[in-house]
Design an enzyme around this catalytic site. Sequence first.
Site, PDB file in Angstrom:
ATOM      1  N   ASP A 157       0.843  -1.195   0.000  1.00 25.25           N
ATOM      2  CA  ASP A 157       0.000   0.000   0.000  1.00 25.25           C
ATOM      3  C   ASP A 157       0.883   1.253   0.000  1.00 25.25           C
ATOM      4  O   ASP A 157       1.952   1.247  -0.603  1.00 25.25           O
ATOM      5  CB  ASP A 157      -0.909  -0.041   1.237  1.00 25.25           C
ATOM      6  CG  ASP A 157      -2.253   0.622   1.029  1.00 25.25           C
ATOM      7  OD1 ASP A 157      -2.261   1.832   0.734  1.00 25.25           O
ATOM      8  OD2 ASP A 157      -3.288  -0.043   1.172  1.00 25.25           O
ATOM      9  N   HIS A 188      -3.655   5.981   3.570  1.00 21.82           N
ATOM     10  CA  HIS A 188      -4.420   4.811   3.129  1.00 21.82           C
ATOM     11  C   HIS A 188      -3.845   3.514   3.680  1.00 21.82           C
ATOM     12  O   HIS A 188      -4.577   2.655   4.186  1.00 21.82           O
ATOM     13  CB  HIS A 188      -4.431   4.787   1.599  1.00 21.82           C
ATOM     14  CG  HIS A 188      -5.330   3.770   0.985  1.00 21.82           C
ATOM     15  ND1 HIS A 188      -4.891   2.507   0.649  1.00 21.82           N
ATOM     16  CD2 HIS A 188      -6.632   3.831   0.626  1.00 21.82           C
ATOM     17  CE1 HIS A 188      -5.892   1.839   0.099  1.00 21.82           C
ATOM     18  NE2 HIS A 188      -6.963   2.613   0.074  1.00 21.82           N
ATOM     19  N   SER A 343     -11.404  -0.808  -0.381  1.00 22.55           N
ATOM     20  CA  SER A 343     -10.112  -0.791   0.313  1.00 22.55           C
ATOM     21  C   SER A 343     -10.276  -1.072   1.791  1.00 22.55           C
ATOM     22  O   SER A 343      -9.385  -1.625   2.433  1.00 22.55           O
ATOM     23  CB  SER A 343      -9.434   0.574   0.155  1.00 22.55           C
ATOM     24  OG  SER A 343      -8.758   0.686  -1.052  1.00 22.55           O
TER      25      SER A 343
END
EC number: 3.4.21.-
Length: 397
Positions: A157, A188, A343
Amino acid sequence: MGFLKVLATSLATLAVVDAGTLLTASNTDAVIPSSYIVVMNDDVSTAEFSTHREWATNVHARLSRRKNGETGPGKHFEINGLKGYTASFDENTAKDIANDPAVKYIEPDMIVNATANVVQSNVPSWGLARISSKRTGTTSYTYDSTAGEGVVFYGVDTGIDISHSDFGGRAKWGTNVVDNDNTDGNGHGTHTASTAAGSKYGVAKKATLVAVKVLGADGSGTNSGVISGMDWAVKDAKSRGANGKYVMNTSLGGEFSKAVNDAAANVVKSGIFLSVAAGNEAENASNSSPASAAEACTIAASTSTDGSASFTNFGSVVDLYAPGQSITAAYPGGGSKTLSGTSMAAPHVAGVAAYLMALEGVSAGNACARIVQLATSSISRAPSGTTSKLLYNGINV
């Protein structure tokens, strides 16, 4: 912020030219000019692979195709038998390289973007409570005290804020294929890692976390970078020992890529469970990678009322749903943030995979099937051809 997607649609279909080895994009908006991923035939030995790269370097140099900054063969990878390398060529050189019988295919590199029982009362995110209950409306997360202990989680990520208190010192930096900044400048990656294995916000609260940074602070990266990150994680897992207790989450994606899907398949074959986000375009997930990789566990997003989230991708490649709307988890700087997307759904499943590995000893190769077996048929009005299965940790089975 949910599923990080290619900046512009591309590679909606792949056309095969030049003896079936050079793949071209029908829509080139996200293609990185003069950048390729070269994948070798399955029977090419390590020695032959090395010889080929030397030959390719010489071909590139001999044809004097460096005028636009192309540098020839770059980083190479070997993921459980899948051999290949990134390269900077012009198209004519790529065609010449593709004519080598040792080459399986070449595809253009593309941009990707950033996807004893214990009771935790008044959970900070509804998703935790939902995955340990067969009905909606619960507010406690019930789980076995093993809690993913002894399992390694690879977050492929934007990186992880390893100093965040939610990780309790269990998070370590692994590798960075993007830049020289070993931090999560986007948030994120920290959020998804926290959902999978955070002490407060996560499923597998005792797992070890490893940051594999393949996306930058703007949430973008490349297919070749994703493959490099996967390659590093496979090698790291092998160095830790073959106990099979490894999970990987990739909450990212782009348009269909055979190279990314092949890499994903070999991650699973190497003994690492792989959870991937289905995508947030409200379209068939078979159009994107790694969501369309058959060997990966592909996750759609559900709502707190067990609906199919309006944004989630769907289709036969989806293995199950997991909570993905308004999910709260850790964020860089010591705080938290509430985000929505597939996600957020995928790391719930990665966390349950780690949980079951510790609790039941389930193998990486069998984990997705076991998770689907435990899942409840709870999703109302799932799109046609899409499963209604919803993630459940099996605590009362």
